[in-house]
Design an enzyme around this catalytic site. Structure first.
Site, short mmCIF file in Angstrom:
data_model
loop_
_atom_site.label_atom_id
_atom_site.label_comp_id
_atom_site.label_asym_id
_atom_site.label_seq_id
_atom_site.Cartn_x
_atom_site.Cartn_y
_atom_site.Cartn_z
N TRP A 118 -4.69 1.33 -9.19
CA TRP A 118 -6.01 1.27 -9.81
C TRP A 118 -6.79 0.01 -9.43
O TRP A 118 -8.00 -0.04 -9.61
CB TRP A 118 -5.89 1.33 -11.34
CG TRP A 118 -4.90 0.35 -11.89
CD1 TRP A 118 -3.61 0.60 -12.24
CD2 TRP A 118 -5.11 -1.05 -12.14
NE1 TRP A 118 -3.00 -0.55 -12.69
CE2 TRP A 118 -3.90 -1.59 -12.63
CE3 TRP A 118 -6.21 -1.91 -12.00
CZ2 TRP A 118 -3.76 -2.92 -12.98
CZ3 TRP A 118 -6.07 -3.25 -12.35
CH2 TRP A 118 -4.86 -3.74 -12.83
N ASN A 119 -6.12 -1.02 -8.93
CA ASN A 119 -6.83 -2.28 -8.74
C ASN A 119 -7.74 -2.29 -7.51
O ASN A 119 -8.73 -3.00 -7.47
CB ASN A 119 -5.87 -3.48 -8.72
CG ASN A 119 -4.78 -3.35 -7.68
OD1 ASN A 119 -4.52 -2.28 -7.14
ND2 ASN A 119 -4.12 -4.46 -7.39
N CYS A 122 -2.21 -7.93 -6.07
CA CYS A 122 -0.82 -8.27 -5.74
C CYS A 122 -0.71 -9.55 -4.94
O CYS A 122 0.37 -10.15 -4.87
CB CYS A 122 -0.18 -7.12 -4.97
SG CYS A 122 -1.11 -6.62 -3.52
N GLU A 127 0.72 -2.69 6.71
CA GLU A 127 -0.50 -1.86 6.68
C GLU A 127 -1.62 -2.63 7.36
O GLU A 127 -1.66 -3.86 7.36
CB GLU A 127 -0.86 -1.50 5.25
CG GLU A 127 0.17 -0.61 4.58
CD GLU A 127 -0.26 -0.11 3.21
OE1 GLU A 127 0.08 1.04 2.88
OE2 GLU A 127 -0.92 -0.86 2.47
N LYS A 169 -2.26 10.72 -4.16
CA LYS A 169 -2.32 10.73 -5.61
C LYS A 169 -2.91 9.38 -6.05
O LYS A 169 -2.23 8.36 -6.02
CB LYS A 169 -0.91 10.90 -6.17
CG LYS A 169 -0.73 11.20 -7.67
CD LYS A 169 -1.50 10.43 -8.61
CE LYS A 169 -1.15 10.67 -10.07
NZ LYS A 169 -1.68 9.56 -10.89
N PRO A 170 -4.20 9.35 -6.46
CA PRO A 170 -4.78 8.09 -6.93
C PRO A 170 -4.32 7.77 -8.34
O PRO A 170 -3.79 8.64 -9.05
CB PRO A 170 -6.29 8.38 -6.91
CG PRO A 170 -6.38 9.85 -7.16
CD PRO A 170 -5.16 10.46 -6.51
N ALA A 171 -4.52 6.54 -8.75
CA ALA A 171 -4.16 6.14 -10.11
C ALA A 171 -4.93 6.96 -11.12
O ALA A 171 -6.12 7.28 -10.93
CB ALA A 171 -4.45 4.65 -10.32
N GLY A 218 2.18 -0.53 -5.52
CA GLY A 218 2.34 -0.64 -6.97
C GLY A 218 3.43 -1.65 -7.30
O GLY A 218 3.78 -2.51 -6.49
N SER A 219 4.01 -1.51 -8.47
CA SER A 219 4.99 -2.49 -8.94
C SER A 219 6.34 -2.30 -8.26
O SER A 219 6.69 -1.20 -7.82
CB SER A 219 5.15 -2.37 -10.46
OG SER A 219 5.87 -1.20 -10.79
N GLU A 272 4.29 -1.37 -0.63
CA GLU A 272 3.58 -2.63 -0.87
C GLU A 272 3.70 -2.89 -2.36
O GLU A 272 3.00 -2.27 -3.16
CB GLU A 272 2.13 -2.50 -0.40
CG GLU A 272 1.44 -3.84 -0.20
CD GLU A 272 0.68 -4.28 -1.43
OE1 GLU A 272 1.26 -5.10 -2.19
OE2 GLU A 272 -0.45 -3.83 -1.64
#
Length: 485
Positions: free
Chosen positions: A158-159, A291, A465, A182-184, A235-236, A257
């Site tokens: 989402w960021n 991140c 990336e 698949k977006p947030a 993501g995390s 990532e």
């Protein structure tokens, strides 16, 4: 005036998933809210497992024709997509700010950043080379060629709702692959607007797909379906570990990532004004919700107080507010849980001896706003040193020598971004080589761009990336041995 009526092109606001060139709905919806106000923006469908599987199968069918096109033909389609994104940048930025919360100027910057990946890989796709290898047997001819890996799956955060999609989709499409994204759940409308523009650009049905719904349901299919050859996630680290385990069942190629714990090291010979400028960029951009944001600011003891004074002055001048207001520096956090997590880290640090060094900020009404903070007297015993803050809190830590600060900077499972400020050229080489991070910014707080490789080491991820390296994750190298007898 409604959210949709604020757009110059209202067709960019889509409340349906995008599968095989068509807009798809379902019987159940998920509400999307504006983090600044808590108001509902719209809904997206909660797709069934069968629909997600269908999207993968259609992407596989569509790829057969797409990969047979020449690289130049694919490049032309991508360039049309790039140009359409640039032409509609204001609407895309508005959508992003309303669903994500970041200041409009930052959202606009992200749209241009996102578009740059499409432009870059549109060109880079024409430079996928193989090799001729000197033979070991006189009658043999040895060579390698590179081919698209297959259908790709991606889960994006989402960021950065636009850039994290194009940084994955652009190399996939340029290589000749199709992709299911698949977006947030918090920020799907930016992704769907990009899908609308891909349709207008003439990218064939089934090549770029956006699915919405339950993260576990969709994530399970993208990581276990045998037709998905490559999976990419931003993501995390804890979620990344789980997804990697799921990908193992079908031995997928992956790029991850993941989380970070970035050190920002200011040596005694640094230009302090430049260092403060860099810290402001690297710490407070997107409200600290990136991140690569600085997590720990290590300042040499001889310049610590001067640096702290300059930083505190700048932080006190930041304005917290709605992202659509022109003078906003920091928008809302994405959720109330994010606010609670940040406050918990700050509370722990203060209880263990940290000091709150800056003035109190006035905050607008709303549960997701948080004031930017500067903490001094921070020590290794505090959770905030070891956990990713993901918010606008700067932590200052004194150090006395180079060896000491390198040990502390590397004392983490993460290894994504790091930052160093010094004017000693010998130190630059020493420190850059010893920092256990995939990226090092020297005398700069802004390191991301489309032409350089983005990625971490240790538990911050796998693969790169962007750049010429970024397309390699979407290719397979095939070796050919020809007996010419």
């Amino acid at each position: 005036m409604s959210f949709e009526q604020q757009l110059q092109d209202t067709e960019l606001f889509k409340q349906a998933a995008f599968i095989n060139g068509s807009w798809v709905n379902s019987d159940e919806d998920i509400a999307v809210t504006n983090p600044a106000t808590g108001e509902k923006i719209g809904t997206v469908p909660k797709l069934s497992q069968a629909t997600v599987i269908g999207s993968i199968e259609m992407a596989e069918q569509a790829m057969e024709k797409w990969k047979s096109l020449t690289a130049k033909q694919r490049s032309k389609a991508l360039m049309k997509w790039f140009n359409l994104i640039e032409q509609h940048c204001d609407d895309l930025a508005y959508i992003m700010t309303c669903e994500q919360g970041k200041p409009l100027a930052e959202a606009l910057g992200e749209i241009h950043y996102a578009a740059s990946f499409i432009e870059w890989f549109a060109e880079e796709g024409k430079r996928i080379y193989g090799d001729v290898i000197p033979q070991t047997v006189a009658s043999n001819r040895l060579m390698t060629i590179k081919q698209p890996i297959g259908v790709c799956g991606a889960i994006t955060p989402w960021n950065f709702p636009a850039a994290m999609i194009t940084r994955k989709a652009a190399p996939a499409l340029a290589a000749g692959c199709s992709i299911v994204v698949k977006p947030a759940t918090e920020t799907p409308f930016t992704a769907l607007a990009l899908a609308e523009l891909s349709l207008r650009a003439g990218i064939p049905a089934g090549i770029f797909n956006v699915v919405t719904g339950d993260s576990r349901t969709i994530g399970h299919q993208l990581t276990t379906h045998p037709s998905i050859a490559k999976f990419s996630f931003t993501g995390s680290t804890p979620v990344g570990r789980t997804l990697l385990e799921q990908c193992a069942s079908t031995v997928k190629k992956t790029s991850m990532e993941l989380g970070g714990n970035a050190p920002f090291i200011v040596f005694e010979d640094a230009d302090l004004d430049d260092a403060v400028d860099g810290a402001m960029l690297a710490k407070f951009r997107n409200g600290g919700q990136t991140c690569v944001c600085v997590n720990r600011i290590y300042v040499h003891e001889s310049v610590h107080n001067k640096f702290a004074d300059k930083l505190i002055k700048r932080v006190n001048a930041l304005r917290v507010g709605h992202g659509l207001e022109s003078n906003t520096d920091i928008g809302p956090m994405i959720t109330t849980k994010a606010v609670d997590d940040i406050n918990s880290l700050v509370k722990d640090a203060l209880a263990k001896g940290a000091s709150l060094a800056n003035s109190q900020h006035s905050l607008p009404e709303g549960e997701r706003y948080i004031a930017p903070l500067v903490l001094t007297n921070v020590t290794d015993e505090m959770n905030i040193v070891h956990e990713e803050i993901f918010g606008p809190v700067a932590t200052l830590i004194k150090f006395s020598d180079e060896e000491e600060v390198l040990i502390k900077a590397n004392d983490t499972i993460f290894g994504l971004a790091s930052y160093v400020y010094t004017n000693d050229i010998n130190r630059i080489y020493r420190v850059c080589e010893k920092l256990e991070y995939g990226m090092v910014g020297v005398n700069t707080g802004l390191i991301s761009n489309e032409v350089a490789p983005f990625g971490g080491v240790k538990q911050s991820g796998l693969g790169k990336e962007g750049s010429k390296y970024g397309i390699e994750d979407y290719l397979e190298t095939k070796y050919i041995c020809i007996n010419t007898k």
